[in-house]
Scaffold this active site. Sequence first.
Site, mmCIF file in Angstrom:
data_model
loop_
_atom_site.group_PDB
_atom_site.id
_atom_site.type_symbol
_atom_site.label_atom_id
_atom_site.label_comp_id
_atom_site.label_asym_id
_atom_site.label_seq_id
_atom_site.Cartn_x
_atom_site.Cartn_y
_atom_site.Cartn_z
ATOM 1 N N TYR A 182 0.136 0.001 10.575
ATOM 2 C CA TYR A 182 -0.227 -0.376 9.204
ATOM 3 C C TYR A 182 0.914 -0.042 8.247
ATOM 4 C CZ TYR A 182 -2.798 -0.523 4.773
ATOM 5 O OH TYR A 182 -3.208 -0.809 3.498
ATOM 6 N N SER B 99 0.841 -1.200 0.000
ATOM 7 C CA SER B 99 0.000 0.000 0.000
ATOM 8 C C SER B 99 0.869 1.239 0.000
ATOM 9 C CB SER B 99 -0.894 0.015 1.242
ATOM 10 O OG SER B 99 -1.533 1.268 1.399
#
Length: 312
Positions: A184, A158
């Site tokens: 994350y 990501s």
Amino acid sequence: MNLIQTPFGFANTAAEVAAGIDLTGRRAVVTGASSGIGVETARALAATGAEVTLAVRDVAAGERVAKDITATTGSTALHVAPLELTDPASVAAFTAAWEGPLHILVDNAGVMACPERYTPQGWEWQFATNHLGHFALAAGLHAALAADGAARIVVVSSTGHQISPVVFDDVNFAFRPYDPWLAYGQSKTANILFAVEATRRWAGDGITANALMPGAIYTNLQRHTGGRGSGRVPPELIKSVEQGAATSVLLATSPLLEGVGGRYFVDCNETETVDRRSGTLHGVARYALDPANAERLWTLSEALLADTEGVA
């Protein structure tokens, strides 16, 4: 090193990317294939003639998806197998049960910005799910991947990796306050570093690994963020799930990627290296491609898994 460019881009779907590609006789595993872009990744691979195993936490959901894929592609070469990435025993059971060569491994499953949570081994939940579980899976399937001679690993990362490097001295937030987005970001950086080191370490086996940013897609991944990810993405940059799976399918199937590994792609094309946050969905942080970081993460991952063997 020239960036790899393809005829595809932002708007293309997984089906369009895979059109005309024949993977009959090839075998693929897609983690997290019971929802979101994992479903469309598995569907596009099945449409090429590949035998596809859906590795999922919820087997019933996986079975429903498999039936739907059969209905839309005509393929019956679909299997569903349980896999809980945060549970080393589950990963070990999956890899032990695998027989024969494996041509494509798509590390698609993931969690995003979840509340603070740790596995019984003490691993932070996002690092455990997004990186460690997939690391153990690939390591356990190494012989099967090597048997192919030209296997590909596709790792869904990501743009969130630009939020944080891997903090090697505190990957499990033992000494710093937990932050869901830092966790994350760290896990997504780990995804890219894994691709870099797997390509280097397993080059003799013909295994290549590449990482990617699928784009901004509203799926169950955003269940901890109000359903809209970071909330900062303009509406015109939101993709459908079919578009979101396109880059994964490109890396898994395209002849343009033969022998190519250790790179990071956005919108079906390799993206530029950046030295500060890009402010867009493009760009890969230099620290995420750094060979020394990649080797250090591999060593750390092996140590974490070895130190907790036998822990329930």
